[in-house]
Write an enzyme that holds these catalytic residues in place. Structure first.
Site, PDB file in Angstrom:
ATOM      1  N   LEU A 274       0.809  -1.226   0.000  1.00 28.36           N
ATOM      2  CA  LEU A 274       0.000   0.000   0.000  1.00 28.36           C
ATOM      3  C   LEU A 274       0.839   1.272   0.000  1.00 28.36           C
ATOM      4  O   LEU A 274       1.905   1.329   0.612  1.00 28.36           O
ATOM      5  CB  LEU A 274      -0.918   0.021   1.232  1.00 28.36           C
ATOM      6  CG  LEU A 274      -1.906  -1.131   1.386  1.00 28.36           C
ATOM      7  CD1 LEU A 274      -2.832  -0.855   2.574  1.00 28.36           C
ATOM      8  CD2 LEU A 274      -2.723  -1.373   0.127  1.00 28.36           C
TER       9      LEU A 274
ATOM     10  N   HIS B  11      -3.528   4.147  -2.535  1.00 31.48           N
ATOM     11  CA  HIS B  11      -4.502   3.230  -1.926  1.00 31.48           C
ATOM     12  C   HIS B  11      -5.177   3.892  -0.714  1.00 31.48           C
ATOM     13  O   HIS B  11      -6.387   3.769  -0.514  1.00 31.48           O
ATOM     14  CB  HIS B  11      -3.810   1.951  -1.436  1.00 31.48           C
ATOM     15  CG  HIS B  11      -3.105   1.163  -2.504  1.00 31.48           C
ATOM     16  ND1 HIS B  11      -1.742   1.008  -2.528  1.00 31.48           N
ATOM     17  CD2 HIS B  11      -3.580   0.488  -3.570  1.00 31.48           C
ATOM     18  CE1 HIS B  11      -1.401   0.246  -3.552  1.00 31.48           C
ATOM     19  NE2 HIS B  11      -2.487  -0.073  -4.209  1.00 31.48           N
TER      20      HIS B  11
ATOM     21  N   GLN C 184      -5.061 -12.016 -13.693  1.00 35.23           N
ATOM     22  CA  GLN C 184      -4.911 -10.762 -14.455  1.00 35.23           C
ATOM     23  C   GLN C 184      -3.467 -10.535 -14.920  1.00 35.23           C
ATOM     24  O   GLN C 184      -3.155  -9.496 -15.487  1.00 35.23           O
ATOM     25  CB  GLN C 184      -5.423  -9.563 -13.653  1.00 35.23           C
ATOM     26  CG  GLN C 184      -4.569  -9.181 -12.461  1.00 35.23           C
ATOM     27  CD  GLN C 184      -5.259  -8.134 -11.599  1.00 35.23           C
ATOM     28  OE1 GLN C 184      -6.296  -8.388 -10.997  1.00 35.23           O
ATOM     29  NE2 GLN C 184      -4.688  -6.943 -11.530  1.00 35.23           N
TER      30      GLN C 184
END
Ligand code: AMP
Length: 283
Positions: free
Chosen positions: A33, A37, A61
């Site tokens: 993070l 974020h 992904q």
């Protein structure tokens, strides 16, 4: 702050909250993070009773030659930042829980995934749409917040939410940048000091595009030529794409006579970075 490591625990938690008429804000991430974020968590916090953060590096992904195995992680720091941001539950699923061995379903959209990043990352947005669908069903949020740094992802999730009748409000968070303009990204951690300098070519390019439009330039080709040369003047850069497109459909535009999105992806060394800006022509 609850730490929930399986989808059944997460669903149980969400069901109990719903039963007590609690609303849920949700920010999905792949962790490591940073302030980008955190800004999404801050946006979500006042909107609902509960704030859920998920951290899941979603294998579906990533393409075969992408950075799935190298993706940076610092769980201790992430949990500290989450707690400080007022997260009430963190969802940390394992890959086998999300994609068991007999898993075979994938979400696809007709056109949005085929523009911009979809050209060089053909499996990416199918994987994103699929995992976000699953996360929505597991976390059961009322509101979900996505960053406009991944502008194409944001549009795809919005479209998918409408198309599949999810009763979830999708909100976008503005791009959070370093003081020198570089868009914050977990992948910035891969950059050497020299590459960090070259990475500035992205944010400077979208600013140059905005300046050209403000000067009255209407031809995207002219601006593209200018910023291509500009990016190439930085060491270790290789352009994946520079696109001037309609912000809703992501179709390329031939003339800049209404709001456009300028979006680009550039490899700096082996690290692929993206940036974008919405630009309005002068009145
Ligand atoms: P990621 O962990 O990279 O999958 O990102 C999780 C969420 O954070 C996505 O909705 C991203 O668009 C968002 N995000 C990542 N970087 C930024 C940034 N610099 N500013 C705003 N949002 C961001």
């Amino acid at each position: 702050m609850e730490i929930l490591k399986t989808k059944s625990l997460m669903q149980e938690w969400a069901r109990a909250k719903k039963k007590n008429s609690k609303t849920i804000s949700f920010v999905p991430t792949m962790g490591y993070l940073h302030q980008g974020h955190i800004s999404l968590l801050e946006k979500g916090k006042p909107l609902c009773d509960e704030l859920v953060l998920s951290i899941f590096v979603n294998p579906s992904q990533f393409g075969p030659n992408e950075d799935l195995d190298a993706y940076p992680t610092d769980m201790e720091n992430d949990l500290r930042l989450a707690e400080a941001a007022g997260v009430t539950a963190v969802f940390l699923p394992q890959k086998q829980d999300i994609y068991p061995q007999d898993y075979q379903t994938r979400i696809s959209l007709d056109s949005l995934p085929h523009h911009l990043c979809g050209k060089c990352r053909p499996v990416h947005f199918g994987g994103v749409a699929t995992v976000v669908t699953k996360l929505f069903n597991i976390v059961m949020p009322d509101v979900a917040i996505f960053g406009k740094k991944d502008y194409q992802q944001f549009q795809i999730i919005r479209r998918m939410t409408l198309d599949l009748d999810f009763d979830i409000e999708i909100l976008g968070g503005e791009i959070v940048r370093e003081p020198d303009g570089l868009a914050m990204s977990s992948r910035n951690a891969y950059l050497t000091a020299d590459q960090r300098e070259s990475a500035l070519s992205l944010s400077r390019s979208v600013r140059k595009a905005a300046q050209a439009v403000a000067r009255g330039e209407k031809n995207p080709g002219v601006i593209q030529t200018e910023i291509t040369a500009f990016i190439q003047s930085f060491p270790q850069t290789s352009i994946d794409y520079i696109s001037f497109c309609d912000p809703a459909t992501l179709e390329p535009v031939k003339i800049i006579d209404k709001q456009i999105l300028v979006a680009l992806a550039v490899r700096v060394g082996k690290t692929r970075l993206i940036d974008n800006l919405l630009i309005d022509p002068p009145r």
